[in-house]
Design an enzyme around this catalytic site. Structure first.
Site, PDB file in Angstrom:
ATOM      1  N   GLN A 148     -22.029  -8.082 -25.403  1.00 21.38           N
ATOM      2  CA  GLN A 148     -22.634  -9.197 -24.688  1.00 21.38           C
ATOM      3  C   GLN A 148     -22.731  -8.894 -23.194  1.00 21.38           C
ATOM      4  OE1 GLN A 148     -24.020 -11.842 -26.149  1.00 21.38           O
ATOM      5  NE2 GLN A 148     -24.543 -12.885 -24.254  1.00 21.38           N
ATOM      6  N   ASP A 189     -29.385  -4.818 -30.303  1.00 21.54           N
ATOM      7  CA  ASP A 189     -30.005  -5.474 -29.144  1.00 21.54           C
ATOM      8  C   ASP A 189     -31.313  -4.785 -28.743  1.00 21.54           C
ATOM      9  OD1 ASP A 189     -28.825  -7.757 -27.970  1.00 21.54           O
ATOM     10  OD2 ASP A 189     -27.102  -6.588 -27.292  1.00 21.54           O
ATOM     11  N   LYS A 213     -23.504 -16.505 -32.237  1.00 21.64           N
ATOM     12  CA  LYS A 213     -24.001 -15.299 -32.921  1.00 21.64           C
ATOM     13  C   LYS A 213     -23.134 -14.977 -34.136  1.00 21.64           C
ATOM     14  CE  LYS A 213     -26.203 -13.302 -28.834  1.00 21.64           C
ATOM     15  NZ  LYS A 213     -26.158 -12.347 -27.713  1.00 21.64           N
TER      16      LYS A 213
HETATM   17  N1  GUN Z   1     -27.038 -11.674 -22.524  1.00 19.54           N
HETATM   18  C1  GUN Z   1     -28.110 -12.504 -22.487  1.00 19.54           C
HETATM   19  N2  GUN Z   1     -28.957 -12.222 -23.502  1.00 19.54           N
HETATM   20  C2  GUN Z   1     -28.408 -11.207 -24.193  1.00 19.54           C
HETATM   21  C3  GUN Z   1     -28.806 -10.481 -25.358  1.00 19.54           C
HETATM   22  O1  GUN Z   1     -29.861 -10.714 -25.947  1.00 19.54           O
HETATM   23  N3  GUN Z   1     -27.955  -9.508 -25.761  1.00 19.54           N
HETATM   24  C4  GUN Z   1     -26.801  -9.212 -25.105  1.00 19.54           C
HETATM   25  N4  GUN Z   1     -26.047  -8.227 -25.577  1.00 19.54           N
HETATM   26  N5  GUN Z   1     -26.408  -9.851 -24.018  1.00 19.54           N
HETATM   27  C5  GUN Z   1     -27.204 -10.851 -23.575  1.00 19.54           C
END
Ligand code: GUN
Length: 285
Positions: A97, A120, A53
């Site tokens: 995350q 998100d 990311k």
């Molecule tokens: N863990 C798995 N997918 C995601 C996501 O799209 N965002 C976040 N913050 N954590 C995740």
């Protein structure tokens, strides 16, 4: 044989246009769109996701900062960091995350993020807005799935979509977006009797369960479009391998189109995160 939906190529196209947009933003406002990515603990999969990311964000011209906190971080310390990021004018997007270590309350952490910076789309305010069809920051994975579906099928109106899985991150927002696109939507989950019977009625099948290669040929109607959200690490022939929730080899001869793993939904999720950061940054200026 099914068409392979190329998430890598589509995400690269999306990132090119977002990078242009980021450069314009910098010219207009004299700063880069800022993204803060927070990782608590040492989960190996999360470490890979977070690294990808921030790398893609930086390549796209964002000011991307990674905050790595130890597993034993307290709720209060995490809240303090979120508060600091909420009030930092150079940070336009905040991503914590998931999953978090067990002693931390995920719901409380998500609620602490300013809805305007919630790239998100997990904050209750954004979830509610999506659910009633108002402008909102939309969760990245389902947003990426919708782009791939629209690219493959054009107008989705009237199609029967079956979503396998009901998580807050994917299943539920995916169902909302499909409904907004005028699909007839069925959600099947672990308590649904004979889920494959319902799945076999789907024009669009979205698999988001986290069980390696669970979706075989008996789940798929001939000519269906299949989106595989799963990212599972398995061991096969003594080697570690990345597979989805869909048994690609079994489904490929039946379906109209399928997303591969890797190279399908994963890169689209990251591209949508960067797009959301730009949307958030523009809304904040
Ligand atoms: N863990 C798995 N997918 C995601 C996501 O799209 N965002 C976040 N913050 N954590 C995740």
């Amino acid at each position: 044989m099914a068409t392979r939906i190329d998430g890598k190529k589509l995400s690269a196209e999306l990132l090119t246009s977002v990078a242009q947009n980021a450069a314009e933003f910098q010219r207009e406002f004299g700063l880069r769109p800022g993204l803060a990515v927070v990782l608590v603990g040492e989960d190996p999969a999360s470490q890979v996701y977070v690294r990808n990311k921030t790398a893609r964000a930086t390549e796209s011209g964002l000011n991307s900062t990674e905050y790595r906190l130890p597993t034993e971080t307290t709720q209060a310390a995490l809240n303090d960091l979120i508060e600091e990021l909420n009030s930092d004018p150079e940070v336009h997007g905040i991503l914590v995350q998931l999953p978090l270590p067990e002693h931390l309350d995920e719901e409380q952490v998500i609620a602490a993020i300013s809805p305007a910076k919630d790239v998100d789309g997990f904050h209750p305010e954004n979830v509610g807005a999506l659910s009633v069809g108002k402008d909102a920051l939309v969760p990245c994975t389902p947003q990426g799935c919708m782009i791939m579906l629209q690219q493959t099928l054009g107008n989705l109106s009237g199609k029967h979509a079956v979503v396998v899985g009901r998580s807050n991150i994917v299943g539920k927002p995916m169902a909302s977006l499909l409904l907004q696109a005028n699909c007839t939507v069925t959600i099947v989950h672990s308590r649904t009797p004979e889920p494959e019977k319902l799945a076999r009625q789907a024009d669009i099948l979205v698999a988001a369960v986290g069980i390696p290669e669970m979706i075989g040929s008996e789940w798929v109607k001939p000519g269906a479009t299949v989106i595989d959200v799963g990212i599972n690490v398995i061991e096969r022939d003594g080697k570690r391998k990345l597979v989805g929730d869909v048994d690609y080899a079994a489904v490929e001869p039946i379906a109209h189109a399928v997303t591969p793993v890797p190279g399908g939904v994963g890169p689209m999720t990251i591209a949508c995160l960067i797009k959301n950061t730009l949307l958030a940054a523009r809304a904040q200026q």
